[in-house]
Design a protein around this motif. Structure first.
Motif, mmCIF file in Angstrom:
data_model
loop_
_atom_site.group_PDB
_atom_site.id
_atom_site.type_symbol
_atom_site.label_atom_id
_atom_site.label_comp_id
_atom_site.label_asym_id
_atom_site.label_seq_id
_atom_site.Cartn_x
_atom_site.Cartn_y
_atom_site.Cartn_z
ATOM 1 N N LEU A 34 -11.218 3.253 5.065
ATOM 2 C CA LEU A 34 -10.066 2.596 5.668
ATOM 3 C C LEU A 34 -10.331 2.121 7.092
ATOM 4 O O LEU A 34 -9.496 1.429 7.667
ATOM 5 C CB LEU A 34 -8.858 3.542 5.668
ATOM 6 C CG LEU A 34 -8.445 4.102 4.309
ATOM 7 C CD1 LEU A 34 -7.241 5.025 4.467
ATOM 8 C CD2 LEU A 34 -8.149 2.984 3.329
ATOM 9 N N PHE A 77 -5.776 -1.819 4.486
ATOM 10 C CA PHE A 77 -5.201 -0.802 5.355
ATOM 11 C C PHE A 77 -4.783 -1.406 6.693
ATOM 12 O O PHE A 77 -3.705 -1.096 7.221
ATOM 13 C CB PHE A 77 -6.219 0.322 5.579
ATOM 14 C CG PHE A 77 -5.698 1.477 6.387
ATOM 15 C CD1 PHE A 77 -4.861 2.419 5.828
ATOM 16 C CD2 PHE A 77 -6.063 1.630 7.721
ATOM 17 C CE1 PHE A 77 -4.389 3.493 6.562
ATOM 18 C CE2 PHE A 77 -5.585 2.688 8.467
ATOM 19 C CZ PHE A 77 -4.750 3.627 7.885
ATOM 20 N N VAL A 81 -0.850 -1.215 6.870
ATOM 21 C CA VAL A 81 -0.492 0.013 7.590
ATOM 22 C C VAL A 81 -0.573 -0.192 9.106
ATOM 23 O O VAL A 81 0.415 -0.019 9.819
ATOM 24 C CB VAL A 81 -1.387 1.198 7.165
ATOM 25 C CG1 VAL A 81 -1.006 2.463 7.944
ATOM 26 C CG2 VAL A 81 -1.251 1.443 5.660
ATOM 27 N N CYS A 98 1.910 7.352 7.736
ATOM 28 C CA CYS A 98 1.437 8.116 6.573
ATOM 29 C C CYS A 98 2.249 7.752 5.338
ATOM 30 O O CYS A 98 1.721 7.622 4.231
ATOM 31 C CB CYS A 98 1.537 9.612 6.841
ATOM 32 S SG CYS A 98 0.448 10.182 8.163
ATOM 33 N N ARG A 100 3.764 4.881 4.865
ATOM 34 C CA ARG A 100 3.378 3.525 4.482
ATOM 35 C C ARG A 100 2.026 3.522 3.780
ATOM 36 O O ARG A 100 1.811 2.758 2.828
ATOM 37 C CB ARG A 100 3.333 2.634 5.727
ATOM 38 C CG ARG A 100 3.266 1.162 5.423
ATOM 39 C CD ARG A 100 4.560 0.638 4.795
ATOM 40 N NE ARG A 100 5.657 0.698 5.734
ATOM 41 C CZ ARG A 100 6.840 1.258 5.464
ATOM 42 N NH1 ARG A 100 7.059 1.801 4.269
ATOM 43 N NH2 ARG A 100 7.803 1.273 6.352
ATOM 44 N N CYS A 101 1.104 4.369 4.204
ATOM 45 C CA CYS A 101 -0.213 4.454 3.568
ATOM 46 C C CYS A 101 -0.072 4.923 2.129
ATOM 47 O O CYS A 101 -0.726 4.408 1.217
ATOM 48 C CB CYS A 101 -1.121 5.388 4.365
ATOM 49 S SG CYS A 101 -2.796 5.531 3.700
ATOM 50 N N ASN A 102 0.776 5.929 1.911
ATOM 51 C CA ASN A 102 1.002 6.392 0.542
ATOM 52 C C ASN A 102 1.580 5.279 -0.316
ATOM 53 O O ASN A 102 1.156 5.048 -1.454
ATOM 54 C CB ASN A 102 1.957 7.593 0.534
ATOM 55 C CG ASN A 102 1.292 8.855 1.017
ATOM 56 O OD1 ASN A 102 0.097 9.048 0.833
ATOM 57 N ND2 ASN A 102 2.052 9.728 1.655
ATOM 58 N N ILE A 105 -1.201 1.904 -0.038
ATOM 59 C CA ILE A 105 -2.642 2.066 -0.242
ATOM 60 C C ILE A 105 -2.935 3.036 -1.381
ATOM 61 O O ILE A 105 -3.450 2.648 -2.426
ATOM 62 C CB ILE A 105 -3.335 2.542 1.052
ATOM 63 C CG1 ILE A 105 -3.028 1.586 2.217
ATOM 64 C CG2 ILE A 105 -4.847 2.652 0.828
ATOM 65 C CD1 ILE A 105 -3.509 0.170 2.015
ATOM 66 N N LYS A 106 -2.585 4.308 -1.216
ATOM 67 C CA LYS A 106 -2.988 5.322 -2.181
ATOM 68 C C LYS A 106 -2.284 5.187 -3.526
ATOM 69 O O LYS A 106 -2.854 5.540 -4.566
ATOM 70 C CB LYS A 106 -2.745 6.712 -1.592
ATOM 71 C CG LYS A 106 -3.606 7.005 -0.377
ATOM 72 C CD LYS A 106 -3.261 8.332 0.251
ATOM 73 C CE LYS A 106 -4.092 8.566 1.508
ATOM 74 N NZ LYS A 106 -3.699 9.785 2.235
#
Length: 376
Positions: A34, A77, A81, A98, A100-102, A105-106
């Motif tokens: 990332l 990312f 993010v 965090c 927003r990353c979930n 992204i994830k």
């Protein structure tokens, strides 16, 4: 099942991958690159996505005997993010990167790629519980609940996931306490058993959020004004340097004339005005939230709930109404007791009050709050 194990290089994702292997799944490990500068090393518990982390994840995968890959999501990312984080602060909001990353992204980019390659689920080291219930129509619906370990519970940052994303997710650590996870890693000989957890914002390893934002937004001067009198008390270089409830770093010579501490009570990015006042100005009894996610029956339009507005905050009893549909959908939330420091950009994650109060009902992004003094 064919399971894609997201391996950050930390102990939680390592044990999650190990448990997926032990459960008999066909597991492939993947580390998400990332950072635009993979040579960057973490400093203790600050930072992540470094070359060190990728190496740790690879060593765990080798020990588990599973294939391992590094996928470059740095551009995605940055756009979804980091840029979102900067833009949100420039609007006077308080985002949770965090979360927003979930969301993007994830459990969007990673899951979409994994499913395109024939994987059934993504397994992560998040602390939350996931099960399935059957609806009256005979369909299956995922149920997201708090983790057994209240100190590590991450259901809040997973509350923005859609039913489809949750249906293809696995959280193997949800029924364990962190101490058990570390003990399991040590007994299994995992090389990350004693590695410290990451803290703060992963893409700001220095921990200096104001400097990070200032370098990207630049100087946008404005006034600091008193909530009661409206008088200008000072000047600032940009609203990005402030968050609702902030007490330190206001650039003022001292407390209020009566000796009470001052807090940031509102932020107006359009005018560049930061308002400060006493603690009583921080209390809210109602709020609205946009972009709602709903994890129960779609026909439910209103319900009693517990409302949580911070990742490690307390949930407050309240009531939620879903208004509108599609792009115009929003949540109108009232609270039984006032909550301190509600800020635009935060997520309001809703839990069902019974039984146990641990089931996620839905979530939304806070757009506005109503001061306790004026709430009906």
């Amino acid at each position: 099942m064919r399971v894609l194990a997201a391996m950050s290089g930390g102990v939680d994702s390592a044990v999650a991958a190990a448990r997926a292997v032990a459960a008999g799944h066909e597991v492939v490990g993947v580390h998400l690159a990332l950072s635009a500068d993979p040579a960057t090393l973490r400093t203790g518990s600050r930072g992540c996505c470094s070359r060190e982390d990728a190496g740790d994840a690879r060593r765990v995968a080798d020990l588990l005997g599973i294939p391992f890959y590094v996928w470059d999501f740095a551009e995605r990312f940055r756009a979804d993010v980091i840029d979102d984080f900067v833009e949100s602060y420039s609007r006077g909001e308080t985002p949770n990167p965090c979360l927003r990353c979930n969301e993007r992204i994830k459990f969007e980019a990673l899951l979409d790629r994994g499913m395109a390659l024939g994987f059934d689920a993504v397994a992560t080291g998040h602390y939350a519980r996931l099960s399935v219930e059957e609806t009256e129509s005979g369909e299956s619906r995922p149920v997201l609940r708090r983790a057994v370990d209240p100190g590590k519970d991450q259901s809040y940052v997973l509350g923005v996931l859609t039913p489809r994303q949750l249906a293809h997710s696995m959280f193997p650590l949800g029924d364990s306490h962190k101490s058990e996870v570390r003990a399991e890693a040590e007994s299994s000989g995992l090389p990350v058993a004693t590695k410290p957890d990451s803290h703060d914002i992963c893409f700001i390893p220095s921990g200096d959020t104001r400097a990070f934002l200032g370098a990207r937004i630049g100087v946008r001067p404005g006034a600091v004004v008193d909530a009661d009198s409206g008088d200008e008390l000072g000047r600032h270089d940009g609203v990005y340097g402030f968050t609702i409830g902030q007490r330190k770093g206001l650039g003022l010579p001292g407390p209020a004339p009566d000796g009470r501490p001052r807090y940031v009570t509102s932020i107006d990015a359009d005018s560049g005005t930061v308002t400060v006042g006493g603690a009583e100005h921080l209390l809210s009894r109602a709020m609205t939230a946009s972009s709602p996610y709903w994890l129960v029956d779609e026909t439910i339009r209103e319900a009693a709930c517990h409302v949580q507005i911070r990742a490690h905050g307390q949930a407050t009893p309240g009531y939620v109404r879903r208004v509108g549909d599609g792009a115009d959908a929003r949540l109108e939330i009232s609270l039984d007791e006032p909550v301190r420091g509600v800020a635009a950009g935060q997520a309001a994650v809703l839990y069902r009050p019974e039984p146990g109060g641990d089931r996620v009902l839905g979530s939304g992004t806070i757009t506005a709050s109503v001061p306790a003094a004026t709430a009906p």
